[in-house]
Design an enzyme around this catalytic site. Structure first.
Site, mmCIF file in Angstrom:
data_model
loop_
_atom_site.group_PDB
_atom_site.id
_atom_site.type_symbol
_atom_site.label_atom_id
_atom_site.label_comp_id
_atom_site.label_asym_id
_atom_site.label_seq_id
_atom_site.Cartn_x
_atom_site.Cartn_y
_atom_site.Cartn_z
ATOM 1 N N ARG A 133 0.828 -1.220 0.000
ATOM 2 C CA ARG A 133 0.000 0.000 0.000
ATOM 3 C C ARG A 133 0.854 1.259 0.000
ATOM 4 O O ARG A 133 0.390 2.323 -0.383
ATOM 5 C CB ARG A 133 -0.920 0.014 1.207
ATOM 6 C CG ARG A 133 -1.777 -1.239 1.321
ATOM 7 C CD ARG A 133 -2.457 -1.344 2.656
ATOM 8 N NE ARG A 133 -3.012 -2.677 2.883
ATOM 9 C CZ ARG A 133 -2.324 -3.684 3.411
ATOM 10 N NH1 ARG A 133 -1.065 -3.506 3.792
ATOM 11 N NH2 ARG A 133 -2.876 -4.861 3.563
ATOM 12 N N LYS A 179 -14.481 -0.749 -4.216
ATOM 13 C CA LYS A 179 -14.824 -0.630 -2.800
ATOM 14 C C LYS A 179 -14.302 0.679 -2.206
ATOM 15 O O LYS A 179 -15.033 1.423 -1.553
ATOM 16 C CB LYS A 179 -14.265 -1.836 -2.039
ATOM 17 C CG LYS A 179 -14.168 -1.691 -0.542
ATOM 18 C CD LYS A 179 -15.512 -1.680 0.103
ATOM 19 C CE LYS A 179 -15.493 -1.444 1.611
ATOM 20 N NZ LYS A 179 -14.263 -1.438 2.334
ATOM 21 N N ASP A 203 -18.313 -4.972 -0.058
ATOM 22 C CA ASP A 203 -17.142 -5.833 0.131
ATOM 23 C C ASP A 203 -17.673 -7.237 0.420
ATOM 24 O O ASP A 203 -18.883 -7.468 0.407
ATOM 25 C CB ASP A 203 -16.274 -5.318 1.284
ATOM 26 C CG ASP A 203 -17.094 -5.086 2.542
ATOM 27 O OD1 ASP A 203 -18.110 -5.769 2.725
ATOM 28 O OD2 ASP A 203 -16.728 -4.227 3.345
#
Length: 401
Positions: A232, A277, A296
DNA sequence: TTCGGACCTCG
DNA sequence: GAGGTCCGA
């Protein structure tokens, strides 16, 4: 003494807004994974950063109490020695719906932090979207959806926050393959590492959310990898870079508030680390798209389990199509504020809130006993007793199921 | 459009 | 596996 404000300690200045628990429950709203920046720093006291300042919030039945801390470089810092006073007893002053509680130091009243333009009140109203009457919405959703109705009795006051789009976007990029407690830790490290420091309370330093410029710096990916962000780290740095270089900055994100949902969602999805999402979460939680239901695997399970929703049956993974179908399903059921309703169900499914259901169930059992005693006492016929018991049982079943 | 695998770390 | 996204097939 704790530097975090505590209403009962009476050592800090508090202001308040009229706000009932049915309109806002702090524990549920701040703990259900919309924002990752609030911690319970005392019993029912929530401390976090919002609008560039540090707040402690708490509530009593009809009142939302708030205290803000001065950062060290502003006048009248919070580092002064304070003595406990009996400020809650009789020293409250009411003005235009705002109660100002004056703190006392050695018997002498001390001026509360002035808020002449009522900026803080405005920030809270804006952040919690208090103009939106949650009670009315709950009534409408409950009328349209019996399952919602049974959940709503326990999970009242779950409200959608209106967050800063930059904070919301970069927090939610951290949420993939992740769970709330870990995300909270990551967002905290993100702020401590790259955000402007605001103040320190009891060994906890509070920082503002990092700016796009801070996030876009080339050194950020390596730094965040070191802090445990994994893959990330690259998404965060690259998304910030892309917003600055291709769109001119945070203004672009703010501007998506006035764009239609699909346009805003597609724009967000061009950013690395932003799939359906995450884009939906940012739309709902910071871009004023109240109808958006972020789907989700969890929400998919709820749709299948509690609503026998057939969308995606036989599918192994959440495709774009299934996202759309489930979103449409809930929008049709709940209407234009479907995203808000979704957060109530989402909240009720969280592990950490399961105890609320148990305690509610116990209360129901007690009610059941009371009814039984009353029925027997009044010497009603067997038939009526039976009916009455059945009704209570149905009610309990509804709560549990 | 759909699928499987990789990506990070932790309980 | 977890409250996902990206990539290649």
């Amino acid at each position: 003494m704790s530097q975090h404000a505590l209403l009962s300690a009476g050592t800090k200045s508090w202001r308040s807004l009229a706000c009932s628990r049915s309109e806002l429950r702090l524990d549920l709203t701040l703990g259900c994974g919309q924002s990752f920046r609030w911690r319970e720093t005392g019993d029912g006291h929530w401390t976090g950063v919002m609008g560039g300042r540090v707040w402690t919030l708490t509530q009593t039945d009809d009142t939302l109490w708030y205290h803000t801390y001065n950062s060290p470089n502003t006048i009248g810092g919070d580092g002064r020695k304070r003595s406990a006073g009996s400020l809650l007893q009789g020293s409250g002053k009411r003005s235009k719906g705002v109660i100002e509680v004056k703190e006392e130091e050695e018997g002498e009243p001390v001026a509360v932090t002035p808020d002449p333009d009522r900026k803080e009140e405005e920030l809270l109203n804006d952040y919690f979207q208090l103009k939106v009457k949650l009670g009315d919405l709950y009534r409408d959703w409950g009328a349209a959806d019996p399952h919602f109705n049974s959940i709503a009795k326990i999970f009242t006051g779950v409200r959608m926050l209106r967050q800063d789009p930059t904070e919301c976007l970069f927090s939610f990029i951290c949420t993939s393959n992740n769970h709330i407690s870990r995300i909270q830790g990551m967002v905290e490290r993100l702020c401590q590492s790259l955000g402007t420091p605001l103040c320190q309370l009891d060994q906890t330093s509070y920082h503002d959310f990092p700016s796009l410029h801070a996030l876009a710096d080339n050194s950020v990916e390596a730094r965040l990898r070191d802090l445990g962000f994994g893959y990330r780290a690259r998404f965060l740095q690259q998304s910030a870079r892309q917003i600055l270089d291709s769109h001119g900055g945070p203004h672009w994100l703010q501007g998506l508030r006035s764009a239609p949902y699909l346009q805003a969602r597609d724009a967000l999805r061009t950013l690395p680390g932003v799939g359906p999402k995450v884009a939906d979460c940012v739309c709902l939680m910071s871009l004023e798209k109240a109808c958006v239901v972020p789907v989700d695997t969890h929400v998919w399970q709820i749709a299948k389990r509690d609503y026998s929703c057939a969308a995606g049956n036989g599918q192994k993974s959440l495709t774009d199509k299934v996202h759309r179908q489930i979103g449409d399903f809930f929008r049709q059921l709940w209407g234009p504020y479907a995203g808000w309703a979704h957060s109530v169900l989402f909240c009720s499914d969280l592990k950490k809130f399961q105890k609320l259901k148990e305690t509610h169930c116990l209360k129901q059992e007690e009610e059941k006993k009371k009814v039984k005693i009353k029925v027997e006492g009044e010497g009603m016929t067997k038939k009526i007793k039976k009916m009455c018991n059945r009704k209570v049982k149905m009610c309990v079943k509804e709560e549990v199921g």
